[in-house]
Design a protein around this motif. Structure first.
Motif, PDB file in Angstrom:
ATOM      1  N   LEU A 168       0.837  -1.192   0.000  1.00  0.00           N
ATOM      2  CA  LEU A 168       0.000   0.000   0.000  1.00  0.00           C
ATOM      3  C   LEU A 168       0.878   1.252   0.000  1.00  0.00           C
ATOM      4  N   GLU A 169       0.310   2.359  -0.459  1.00  0.00           N
ATOM      5  CA  GLU A 169       1.070   3.611  -0.490  1.00  0.00           C
ATOM      6  C   GLU A 169       1.557   3.981   0.906  1.00  0.00           C
ATOM      7  N   GLU A 170       0.703   3.738   1.918  1.00  0.00           N
ATOM      8  CA  GLU A 170       1.092   4.067   3.292  1.00  0.00           C
ATOM      9  C   GLU A 170       2.287   3.236   3.750  1.00  0.00           C
ATOM     10  N   GLU A 171       2.340   1.975   3.297  1.00  0.00           N
ATOM     11  CA  GLU A 171       3.457   1.115   3.675  1.00  0.00           C
ATOM     12  C   GLU A 171       4.757   1.605   3.048  1.00  0.00           C
ATOM     13  N   GLY A 172       4.682   2.095   1.814  1.00  0.00           N
ATOM     14  CA  GLY A 172       5.868   2.647   1.173  1.00  0.00           C
ATOM     15  C   GLY A 172       6.370   3.882   1.888  1.00  0.00           C
ATOM     16  N   GLU A 173       5.452   4.774   2.234  1.00  0.00           N
ATOM     17  CA  GLU A 173       5.838   5.989   2.944  1.00  0.00           C
ATOM     18  C   GLU A 173       6.434   5.646   4.307  1.00  0.00           C
ATOM     19  N   ARG A 174       5.851   4.661   4.951  1.00  0.00           N
ATOM     20  CA  ARG A 174       6.323   4.271   6.277  1.00  0.00           C
ATOM     21  C   ARG A 174       7.722   3.660   6.207  1.00  0.00           C
ATOM     22  N   ALA A 175       7.960   2.828   5.204  1.00  0.00           N
ATOM     23  CA  ALA A 175       9.281   2.207   5.053  1.00  0.00           C
ATOM     24  C   ALA A 175      10.346   3.260   4.790  1.00  0.00           C
ATOM     25  N   ARG A 176      10.040   4.201   3.900  1.00  0.00           N
ATOM     26  CA  ARG A 176      11.014   5.256   3.592  1.00  0.00           C
ATOM     27  C   ARG A 176      11.291   6.126   4.815  1.00  0.00           C
ATOM     28  N   ALA A 177      10.227   6.493   5.532  1.00  0.00           N
ATOM     29  CA  ALA A 177      10.408   7.341   6.711  1.00  0.00           C
ATOM     30  C   ALA A 177      11.188   6.614   7.796  1.00  0.00           C
ATOM     31  N   SER A 178      10.903   5.332   7.964  1.00  0.00           N
ATOM     32  CA  SER A 178      11.564   4.559   9.013  1.00  0.00           C
ATOM     33  C   SER A 178      13.059   4.432   8.752  1.00  0.00           C
TER      34      SER A 178
END
Length: 407
Positions: free
Chosen positions: A324-334
């Motif tokens: 999901l888009e949220e998972e991509g954003e979360r991985a990059r931020a993490s």
């Protein structure tokens, strides 16, 4: 005469490098009595420091972020297969979710480190420091300022103790339970975990959409033998069709050109090439990457696991499943936050010139401070991702210290 002129030119250029990490070079006189392993570690730290200085850390993080996205895709594939085998409907999932929604928490914290094995006096002293910090916060001091001063977590000072958003399972259970019990803006009592003594403040709570937590919700409803064990059996049946190529494996162990399309493993309708396998090393921890190149047994295990992973990913792609888009954003931020935290703990700064990069790397290698040691171990563990961008070379071996130099 030509040889003498060449030698004179070399001398005029100064000492020749004996260790290189990307553009960072060391002469023998700069390395003192460092062992081969210490030089290897210094090279990785220097490459990471250069990435920070050159503002190129994003390039280092690419395979690590992609590994998280691939893991999210495989979770969605497992969920889909489990649901199909269990007969569980979307309506049942929605009802279960509505009854007990899942949340994501944003927490600011401080920690005084005290591992579980710490002796009584050491643990008591650590707890006392955390109590003093808690009392200062309750007396009206800003949480972020106290965390920046007191917390021993790498990067805490720069972030004021702010953590990346967390979900159930992301943090150790005592930490999660304490955070979940708070209302936004509320500060916890002292919380003991395996890492030490914490003080938490909940910044905000976000309810997660069902699409992000289907696995968690389905796990409440589907008995393992009906769903996820069945999905695992299905995945295992695909894995059994993977065959390792013995000639490809020998070439892999002998250091074949990493750009070659030679097959390392194959399955009906697909294959894992040597070039793909080299690229896959960048997402692994250092010890796992070494094991994949150090013995026939390790290489075979890696080839089977990577071929199976790629086959499942291609199956998910064919089923139009992905992160999901949220998972991509979360991985990059993490990963961005982790990288920045390691850099801060190690004293690596954006804009530093090569001299400062080398000084900081040598200091990080020798420091015995606990926060530096933790950040150093984390960076060294990600050596394959760093060396993917900045290959490491040593004159003692006349070759790359790590065999993976593909991008």
């Amino acid at each position: 005469m030509a040889a003498l002129l060449a030698g004179a030119a070399a001398c005029a250029d100064g000492p020749q490098p004996v260790l290189r990490a990307g553009p960072v070079e060391y002469a023998e006189a700069e390395l003192g009595g460092l062992t081969t392993d210490q030089r290897r570690d210094l090279a990785v730290l220097s490459a990471f420091a250069h990435a920070v200085a050159a503002r190129e850390l994003d390039a280092v993080l690419v395979p690590l972020i992609q590994a998280d996205l691939d893991a999210a895709t495989l979770r969605r594939l497992t969920d889909e297969i489990a649901l199909r085998r269990s007969g569980l409907t979307d309506a049942a999932l929605r009802a279960a979710y509505d009854a007990t929604p899942e949340a994501e928490l944003v927490v600011r914290h401080l920690v005084v480190l005290a591992p579980q094995g710490a002796l009584g006096a050491t643990a008591a002293a650590a707890r006392a420091r955390a109590v003093v910090a808690l009392n200062r916060i309750r007396a009206g001091e800003e949480f972020a300022a106290v965390a920046a001063e007191v917390s021993e977590e790498p990067g805490a000072a720069r972030r004021g103790g702010l953590l990346q958003p967390g979900r159930r399972g992301d943090w150790v259970e005592p930490f999660w339970s304490a955070a979940s019990a708070l209302q936004p803006g509320e500060v916890s009592d002292i919380v003991r975990t395996e890492y030490g003594f914490h003080v938490l403040r909940l910044e905000r709570r976000r309810l997660l959409p069902l699409e992000e937590v289907r696995r968690t919700v389905a796990g409440r409803l589907v008995p393992g033998e009906q769903g996820y064990l069945g999905a695992r059996a299905w995945a295992d049946s695909l894995a059994k069709e993977v065959r390792v190529s013995d000639p490809g494996l020998r070439g892999w162990l002998e250091g074949d050109d990493p750009t070659r399309p030679t097959e390392l493993a194959a399955w009906p309708g697909g294959a894992l090439t040597v070039a793909e396998a080299h690229a896959a090393l960048a997402r692994l921890p250092r010890d796992s990457a070494r094991a994949a190149r150090s013995s026939a047994r390790g290489a075979r295990a890696f080839a089977l696991a990577e071929a199976r992973r790629r086959r499942l990913l291609r199956t998910a792609q064919a089923m139009a499943l992905g992160p999901l888009e949220e998972e991509g954003e979360r991985a990059r931020a993490s990963w961005t936050a982790l990288g920045a935290g390691w850099a801060a703990a190690l004293g690596f700064a954006a804009g530093a010139d090569e001299s400062r990069v080398k000084d900081a790397a040598l200091g990080a290698l020798s420091s015995r401070r606990q926060g530096v040691a933790l950040a150093r171990a984390a960076v060294l563990d990600r050596a394959p991702a760093i060396e993917r961008v900045y290959p490491v070379w040593s004159a003692s071996s006349s070759a790359a210290l790590q065999p993976d130099t593909s991008r």
